[in-house]
Design an enzyme around this catalytic site. Structure first.
Site, PDB file in Angstrom:
ATOM      1  N   HIS A 240       5.220  -7.869  -2.044  1.00  0.00           N
ATOM      2  CA  HIS A 240       5.298  -6.489  -1.538  1.00  0.00           C
ATOM      3  C   HIS A 240       5.607  -5.510  -2.676  1.00  0.00           C
ATOM      4  O   HIS A 240       6.629  -4.830  -2.683  1.00  0.00           O
ATOM      5  CB  HIS A 240       6.345  -6.399  -0.428  1.00  0.00           C
ATOM      6  CG  HIS A 240       5.956  -7.118   0.817  1.00  0.00           C
ATOM      7  ND1 HIS A 240       6.396  -8.398   1.111  1.00  0.00           N
ATOM      8  CD2 HIS A 240       5.146  -6.757   1.838  1.00  0.00           C
ATOM      9  CE1 HIS A 240       5.886  -8.792   2.262  1.00  0.00           C
ATOM     10  NE2 HIS A 240       5.124  -7.812   2.729  1.00  0.00           N
ATOM     11  N   ARG A 243       1.094  -3.279  -6.536  1.00  0.00           N
ATOM     12  CA  ARG A 243      -0.296  -3.738  -6.464  1.00  0.00           C
ATOM     13  C   ARG A 243      -0.705  -3.962  -5.011  1.00  0.00           C
ATOM     14  O   ARG A 243      -1.840  -3.674  -4.620  1.00  0.00           O
ATOM     15  CB  ARG A 243      -0.476  -5.010  -7.302  1.00  0.00           C
ATOM     16  CG  ARG A 243      -1.941  -5.426  -7.462  1.00  0.00           C
ATOM     17  CD  ARG A 243      -2.073  -6.571  -8.447  1.00  0.00           C
ATOM     18  NE  ARG A 243      -1.701  -6.156  -9.795  1.00  0.00           N
ATOM     19  CZ  ARG A 243      -2.539  -5.568 -10.648  1.00  0.00           C
ATOM     20  NH1 ARG A 243      -3.791  -5.321 -10.282  1.00  0.00           N
ATOM     21  NH2 ARG A 243      -2.141  -5.247 -11.849  1.00  0.00           N
ATOM     22  N   HIS A 280       3.642   2.425   2.907  1.00  0.00           N
ATOM     23  CA  HIS A 280       4.061   1.563   4.022  1.00  0.00           C
ATOM     24  C   HIS A 280       5.083   0.495   3.654  1.00  0.00           C
ATOM     25  O   HIS A 280       5.740  -0.057   4.536  1.00  0.00           O
ATOM     26  CB  HIS A 280       2.835   0.907   4.652  1.00  0.00           C
ATOM     27  CG  HIS A 280       2.364  -0.321   3.923  1.00  0.00           C
ATOM     28  ND1 HIS A 280       1.686  -0.268   2.723  1.00  0.00           N
ATOM     29  CD2 HIS A 280       2.507  -1.638   4.218  1.00  0.00           C
ATOM     30  CE1 HIS A 280       1.418  -1.499   2.319  1.00  0.00           C
ATOM     31  NE2 HIS A 280       1.899  -2.355   3.192  1.00  0.00           N
ATOM     32  N   ASP A 281       5.237   0.159   2.377  1.00  0.00           N
ATOM     33  CA  ASP A 281       6.209  -0.873   1.976  1.00  0.00           C
ATOM     34  C   ASP A 281       7.148  -0.381   0.874  1.00  0.00           C
ATOM     35  O   ASP A 281       7.688  -1.185   0.106  1.00  0.00           O
ATOM     36  CB  ASP A 281       5.491  -2.140   1.490  1.00  0.00           C
ATOM     37  CG  ASP A 281       5.192  -3.112   2.622  1.00  0.00           C
ATOM     38  OD1 ASP A 281       5.957  -3.132   3.602  1.00  0.00           O
ATOM     39  OD2 ASP A 281       4.179  -3.846   2.529  1.00  0.00           O
ATOM     40  N   GLN A 441      -2.369 -20.513   6.366  1.00  0.00           N
ATOM     41  CA  GLN A 441      -3.430 -19.549   6.643  1.00  0.00           C
ATOM     42  C   GLN A 441      -4.189 -19.801   7.933  1.00  0.00           C
ATOM     43  O   GLN A 441      -4.619 -18.848   8.580  1.00  0.00           O
ATOM     44  CB  GLN A 441      -4.421 -19.522   5.475  1.00  0.00           C
ATOM     45  CG  GLN A 441      -3.872 -18.844   4.238  1.00  0.00           C
ATOM     46  CD  GLN A 441      -3.416 -17.427   4.507  1.00  0.00           C
ATOM     47  OE1 GLN A 441      -2.267 -17.193   4.869  1.00  0.00           O
ATOM     48  NE2 GLN A 441      -4.305 -16.477   4.362  1.00  0.00           N
TER      49      GLN A 441
END
Length: 510
Positions: A240, A243, A280-281, A441
């Site tokens: 987070h 990038r 957002h982060d 995943q």
């Protein structure tokens, strides 16, 4: 000493570079920079025969004339189109003076700030002349390093940030080529090929190409200050980080163009979505909401266990904009400001995965009768678009997406290790002893990504090719890996059992 020969095309001419295998990366870059007749602040890109971006370094593979690379200058500075040398020199001297003063006293004197303001004001006046306006120019695109530089332990965070700031400001007047601008609008864009200062330049391009500066009376230097402070407020953690922020913003930017949202929603809502993706982060600590709540951190206490991280991200974003020199909203009306603030809060809070099913179900219920003129419908869509952008890594090419999975697992494992030390509950999907890359995943893609991406594709069929199909392929890829891993485990287990059986039989005979 081994000599390496590299053939490449630049400015329509086939050139040859020759250097020793043990020379420095800087020396190699200087060779290519000289061949392209580029200045020290230009961004260079080197492309392989299949169009992939290569890292300009001594590790470049030698090639022949029939398999030459392509060297391009990604950007050119304003001096090449008439920006006075004296102004460029003055800016350079001011940046140098500011950095020296920062080193000595830790802050920029007011007199330097005033000089910078005057120079930047004069530069804006020059740029308002059409033939000098950098927004009217399209320069050639170039090369850069294919992987981010690790931060040096010899520099403080503040010093590193100032280095990025200087490089960003030096590059901010460079002209990104039409080819890069178009690629920036697609989900296939490779974030790993760009350094931090270069990403700041590309974020500036997004805001300018969507015409936000003109529509909302945003001064270029204020936008640059805002973008730089956003960069500073992302932490150097595995996933987070800045990038990731860039990737999410770039995906949102791409979705805006791919779905032609410009013709469907107001420009102010486009600004809400892009800025929400960017912020957002902010100041993410690398430990999720569950950790915050279980560990009873200051954030959890401050926000009463209700989306503590997302509330914090919002607060940091508007804290940055509370500073006049960073306030990109300062020239808006009160109603416009309230609209943007409310929209950003809704969009950023929507990225809390604890609310995922709630928001997805709401979107599914309105999707068959979706109406862009319906305020509630539009607000739900804006949340969905930010959510899609936030978790879109698997929609990217595998070479771009897979390193992000490594980063995410590293952050997960860091958290679970801390939770074990503190005696806190550990989520199985974060436990390094219980999860593998494929298993992490397959469930996420099957139960989170596919349902979400399928619904957004129903509203925008054009996205099936761009994000839904890549996610389906990713699920097939990780499912195959997971099956192969389980089969290998079973074979190893069976082999151990057979070995134990033979040992037991041998013991009985003896």
């Amino acid at each position: 000493m081994t000599t390496k020969i590299i053939h490449f095309m630049v400015n329509g001419t086939l050139e040859k570079a020759e250097f020793e295998a043990d020379c420095s990366a800087a020396d190699v870059k200087d060779v290519f920079r000289a061949a392209a007749e580029a200045g020290p602040h230009h961004i260079l890109k080197l492309y392989s025969v299949d169009g992939g971006v290569l890292n300009i370094s001594p590790l470049l593979e030698a090639n022949g004339e029939d398999s030459y690379y392509r060297l391009e200058v990604v950007a050119s500075d304003l001096k090449s189109v008439g920006m006075p040398n004296e102004l460029d020199t003055m800016e350079h001297r001011l940046h140098h003076l500011e950095s020296r003063v920062m080193e000595d006293v830790g802050q920029t004197p007011e007199v330097v700030c005033d000089l910078k303001s005057q120079v930047e004001s004069f530069k804006r006046k020059l740029e308002s002349v059409k033939h000098l306006s950098w927004m009217e120019l399209f320069k050639e695109d170039g090369d850069h390093q294919s992987s981010p530089k690790p931060r040096s332990s010899l520099l403080s965070v503040q010093e590193e940030h100032q280095q990025v700031r200087r490089k960003f400001l030096n590059m901010s007047s460079l002209q990104v080529t039409e080819e890069v601008r178009e690629h920036l609008k697609t989900p296939t864009f490779d974030n790993w090929q760009w350094e931090e200062a270069e990403m700041l330049v590309l974020l500036q391009v997004m805001f300018t190409d969507l015409d936000f500066l003109t529509a909302f009376h945003i001064q270029l230097d204020v936008l640059q200050n805002f973008l730089f402070q956003v960069f500073c407020h992302y932490n150097n953690i595995p996933f987070h980080n800045f990038r990731h922020c860039f990737c999410v913003t770039q995906m949102m930017y791409g979705l805006i163009w791919l779905t032609d949202l410009k013709s469907k929603v107001s420009r102010i809502d486009l600004l809400v979505m892009l800025t929400s993706a960017l912020c957002h982060d902010l100041d993410h600590p690398g430990y999720n909401n569950v950790f915050q709540i279980n560990a009873q951190t200051d954030l959890a206490l401050r926000y009463n266990d209700i989306s503590p991280l997302e509330n914090h991200h919002c607060a940091v974003a508007f804290g940055i904009m509370s500073e006049p020199e960073c306030n990109i909203l300062k020239n808006l009306s009160s109603d416009q400001y309230k609209h943007i603030r409310g929209g950003m809060i809704r969009c950023i809070l929507a990225t809390d995965m604890a609310r995922h099913n709630e928001i997805l179900h709401k979107f599914k219920s309105i999707q068959p009768v979706f109406n862009f003129t319906n305020k509630e419908h539009k607000e739900v869509l804006m949340k969905i678009m930010v959510k899609v952008s936030d978790i879109s890594n698997e929609a990217r090419p595998m070479a771009v997406a897979e390193p992000w999975l490594d980063c995410l697992l590293q952050e997960f494992f860091n958290q679970s290790d801390t939770e074990k030390l503190k005696g806190l509950p550990v989520a199985p999907f974060m436990d390094r002893d219980k999860v593998s890359k494929p298993s992490s995943q397959t469930g996420f893609i099957r139960f989170v990504l596919l349902p979400l991406f399928t619904e957004i594709t129903k509203l925008f069929p054009c996205l099936e090719e761009h994000i839904l199909e890549p996610v389906r392929r990713a699920l097939d890829f990780y499912s195959d890996l997971e099956r192969a891993g389980k089969q290998q485990q079973e074979e190893e287990k069976q082999g151990e059992q057979e070995e134990q059986g033979r040992s037991s039989a041998g013991g009985a005979v003896l």
